[in-house]
Write a protein that holds these residues in place. Sequence first.
Motif, mmCIF file in Angstrom:
data_model
loop_
_atom_site.group_PDB
_atom_site.id
_atom_site.type_symbol
_atom_site.label_atom_id
_atom_site.label_comp_id
_atom_site.label_asym_id
_atom_site.label_seq_id
_atom_site.Cartn_x
_atom_site.Cartn_y
_atom_site.Cartn_z
ATOM 1 N N UNK A 19 -64.922 -4.044 -10.116
ATOM 2 C CA UNK A 19 -64.058 -2.860 -10.077
ATOM 3 C C UNK A 19 -62.716 -3.209 -10.731
ATOM 4 N N UNK A 20 -62.256 -2.444 -11.739
ATOM 5 C CA UNK A 20 -60.964 -2.753 -12.367
ATOM 6 C C UNK A 20 -59.825 -2.712 -11.346
ATOM 7 N N UNK A 21 -58.949 -3.713 -11.345
ATOM 8 C CA UNK A 21 -57.844 -3.739 -10.383
ATOM 9 C C UNK A 21 -56.865 -2.578 -10.592
ATOM 10 N N UNK A 22 -56.134 -2.262 -9.528
ATOM 11 C CA UNK A 22 -55.104 -1.228 -9.546
ATOM 12 C C UNK A 22 -53.746 -1.913 -9.637
ATOM 13 N N UNK B 118 -45.983 4.748 -10.474
ATOM 14 C CA UNK B 118 -47.034 4.941 -11.466
ATOM 15 C C UNK B 118 -48.185 3.964 -11.199
ATOM 16 N N UNK B 119 -49.420 4.450 -11.331
ATOM 17 C CA UNK B 119 -50.584 3.606 -11.091
ATOM 18 C C UNK B 119 -51.354 3.405 -12.384
ATOM 19 N N UNK B 120 -51.603 2.145 -12.713
ATOM 20 C CA UNK B 120 -52.353 1.780 -13.911
ATOM 21 C C UNK B 120 -53.612 1.013 -13.502
ATOM 22 N N UNK B 121 -54.544 0.888 -14.436
ATOM 23 C CA UNK B 121 -55.737 0.093 -14.194
ATOM 24 C C UNK B 121 -55.815 -1.037 -15.225
ATOM 25 N N UNK C 50 -58.163 5.363 -3.065
ATOM 26 C CA UNK C 50 -57.331 4.170 -3.241
ATOM 27 C C UNK C 50 -55.975 4.554 -3.818
ATOM 28 N N UNK C 51 -55.982 5.415 -4.827
ATOM 29 C CA UNK C 51 -54.724 5.826 -5.456
ATOM 30 C C UNK C 51 -53.846 6.600 -4.487
ATOM 31 N N UNK C 52 -54.469 7.418 -3.615
ATOM 32 C CA UNK C 52 -53.697 8.144 -2.610
ATOM 33 C C UNK C 52 -53.029 7.175 -1.639
ATOM 34 N N UNK C 53 -53.766 6.104 -1.272
ATOM 35 C CA UNK C 53 -53.175 5.101 -0.385
ATOM 36 C C UNK C 53 -52.052 4.353 -1.090
ATOM 37 N N UNK D 191 -43.533 -4.352 -8.407
ATOM 38 C CA UNK D 191 -44.907 -3.964 -8.695
ATOM 39 C C UNK D 191 -45.862 -4.571 -7.665
ATOM 40 N N UNK D 192 -47.028 -3.957 -7.549
ATOM 41 C CA UNK D 192 -48.063 -4.453 -6.628
ATOM 42 C C UNK D 192 -49.411 -4.395 -7.323
ATOM 43 N N UNK D 193 -50.201 -5.461 -7.128
ATOM 44 C CA UNK D 193 -51.540 -5.561 -7.695
ATOM 45 C C UNK D 193 -52.549 -5.489 -6.562
ATOM 46 N N UNK D 194 -53.547 -4.595 -6.696
ATOM 47 C CA UNK D 194 -54.592 -4.448 -5.687
ATOM 48 C C UNK D 194 -55.956 -4.700 -6.331
ATOM 49 N N UNK D 195 -56.661 -5.696 -5.823
ATOM 50 C CA UNK D 195 -58.024 -6.004 -6.249
ATOM 51 C C UNK D 195 -58.931 -5.769 -5.046
ATOM 52 N N UNK D 196 -60.044 -5.078 -5.246
ATOM 53 C CA UNK D 196 -60.916 -4.770 -4.115
ATOM 54 C C UNK D 196 -62.376 -4.715 -4.539
#
Length: 397
Positions: free
Chosen positions: A288-291, A298-301, A354-357, A329-334
């Motif tokens: 899954x591409x990280x967020x 702003x949210x990028x992938x 995920x983006x809403x969270x 910035x924050x990086x989320x991998x799941x």
Amino acid sequence: MSARHVPLDDLTSGSLKGARVLVADDIEMNRELLVRRLSRLGITNVLQAADGREALDLITSVPLDLVLLDIMMPVMTGFDVLEAMAARGGTERLPVIVISAMNEMDSVVRAIELGAEDFLPKPFEPTLLRARVVTSLEKKRLRDRMREELSRKQAELTEARNLQLAFVPPPHADDSLLIDVVLEPAREVGGDLVDHVVLADGRHMLVLGDVSDKGAGAALVMARTYTLIRALAMRSDASDLFADLAQAAQALNVELSKGNPSCMFVTLLLGVFDPSDGRLAYVNCGHVPPFLRRADGTIERLDVAGGLPLGVIDIAEYKAGEGRLHPGDALLVLSDGVTEAAAPNDVLFGEHGVEAWLAAPPASLASLVSTVRAHEAGGPPSDDVAALLLRFHAVLP
């Protein structure tokens, strides 16, 4: 479960001889007759009860293997005893043969519905009594062995789960960044893995993977993958090895492709973050591409496709991607156990969930897991959940 026929001599020397049986009947002559019949089978450990209350007290206080129960008794009837046992789940573990002069069909049906294993009318046929007692005791012995085996396997799975969760590293915190991780197998053990390691040069290796199956087999593949990556990270030349993540992924793929007859594969995100300048190098092996949440919301992938999942084919090639984090910035991998978590109406949590969270500055992964569980509305998780959250505070001087 059908019980095979076992010769009487074999049972007498084993399960019959050691059996403890309760005879419950308000007529002493009936009890003595049953005791004699049991003695002829080699069953000498026999308790007696003259009414239903006495019978129930013995059932709840003494380990028993079989109950021979009359219906018409004072204080409590046999039906009352069966109802009390059923309420406590006792009839699931302790077989009861009802022996009664109430042989109307309604009485037989009621006794069986309340959990009795069998029903014999009075006066009973000795040969039929023998067959019912032998069969009931053998079935109980087999069920007890099955429960013991299941209990042993459950203990082993619990131990395996604890060992697997011990692979999960503790959160990391310093002046420049925070790293939070979470792993929740859907079953006792699972196939997700999450890890982070500080390399000798101060960079952080980030890993999150998902094995293609669930259960014990996936857990073993996960452990193998974890061990291979940790072995690379612990080498003295680890900084040089992880300078080219594409080559590192290729080396992992070659190893995981060996001895893989079940064709299990691993989707994996392998990254290296440098807190001195915020640079993130990564290779995405079918994951899954990280967020990436910027400080302004702003949210990028990070959507560079690095190559096939690991373990599919040993000649696969990989391509690394690169990004940069700035303070705030924050990086989320799941794993897809988050995005594919389903509500009772089969609506997935999805990437939009995920983006809403992520819309608010993320606090901890515990709140993400709580949000996913709320979406599932109490339903059983369909997949393992793993996540890694990196929050970048400041560039190191």
